[in-house]
Design a protein around this motif. Structure first.
Motif, PDB file in Angstrom:
ATOM      1  N   SER A 110       0.833  -1.213   0.000  1.00 58.18           N
ATOM      2  CA  SER A 110       0.000   0.000   0.000  1.00 58.18           C
ATOM      3  C   SER A 110       0.865   1.259   0.000  1.00 58.18           C
ATOM      4  N   GLN A 111       2.001   1.233   0.692  1.00 57.32           N
ATOM      5  CA  GLN A 111       2.907   2.380   0.680  1.00 57.32           C
ATOM      6  C   GLN A 111       3.454   2.616  -0.723  1.00 57.32           C
ATOM      7  N   ARG A 112       3.802   1.547  -1.427  1.00 57.42           N
ATOM      8  CA  ARG A 112       4.346   1.690  -2.780  1.00 57.42           C
ATOM      9  C   ARG A 112       3.280   2.161  -3.759  1.00 57.42           C
ATOM     10  N   THR A 122       0.415   3.824  -3.172  1.00 56.19           N
ATOM     11  CA  THR A 122       0.024   5.213  -2.924  1.00 56.19           C
ATOM     12  C   THR A 122       1.149   6.176  -3.304  1.00 56.19           C
ATOM     13  N   ALA A 123       2.393   5.777  -3.091  1.00 56.86           N
ATOM     14  CA  ALA A 123       3.525   6.640  -3.477  1.00 56.86           C
ATOM     15  C   ALA A 123       3.582   6.815  -4.993  1.00 56.86           C
ATOM     16  N   TYR A 167      -4.041   7.876   3.538  1.00 58.20           N
ATOM     17  CA  TYR A 167      -3.807   6.466   3.863  1.00 58.20           C
ATOM     18  C   TYR A 167      -2.311   6.183   3.979  1.00 58.20           C
ATOM     19  N   HIS A 168      -1.522   6.748   3.080  1.00 56.98           N
ATOM     20  CA  HIS A 168      -0.070   6.606   3.117  1.00 56.98           C
ATOM     21  C   HIS A 168       0.479   7.115   4.457  1.00 56.98           C
TER      22      HIS A 168
END
Length: 120
Positions: free
Chosen positions: A22-24, A26-27, A75-76
């Motif tokens: 999810s971090q990747r 959203t980034a 969210y990030h």
């Protein structure tokens, strides 16, 4: 019943792969949005001012994309802050207070961002 003395310590929710992915995602979404925004600013003639920004965000597709990116950013930030609180704040009560504060703060930021976006 036999007690084998299993003393497991629960140290977190083990969201590992989902958080990482999810971090990747959203980034990447935020980077693509930034590139699209910079391209629009550079391709539009005229001075950089309110009229230019209002023109960029007047299109419905840009409002929708910005809306999605605002939620992706929140969210990030939530995943990152939650992981920081879980890793470094050991007292459960303090960690809960910090997590609730983070949620309230991020919801306020999302609300403010949407309000600004729809005023344009």
């Amino acid at each position: 019943m036999i007690d084998y003395g299993n003393k497991r310590t629960i140290v977190g929710a083990h969201y590992g792969m989902r958080d990482w992915l999810s971090q990747r995602v959203t980034a990447v979404l935020m980077v693509l949005f930034t590139i699209a925004l910079i391209a629009q600013v550079l391709l539009k003639p005229g001075p950089l001012g309110y009229d230019l920004w209002a023109g960029i965000f007047a299109a419905q597709w840009m409002k929708f994309l910005t809306f999605v990116v605002i939620f992706a950013l929140a969210y990030h930030a939530w995943v990152g802050m939650r992981n920081i609180w879980m890793d470094y704040i050991k007292p459960a009560g303090l960690r809960l207070v910090l997590e609730v504060f983070t949620i309230v703060w991020l919801l306020g930021c999302v609300g403010w961002g949407i309000q600004v976006l729809w005023r344009l």
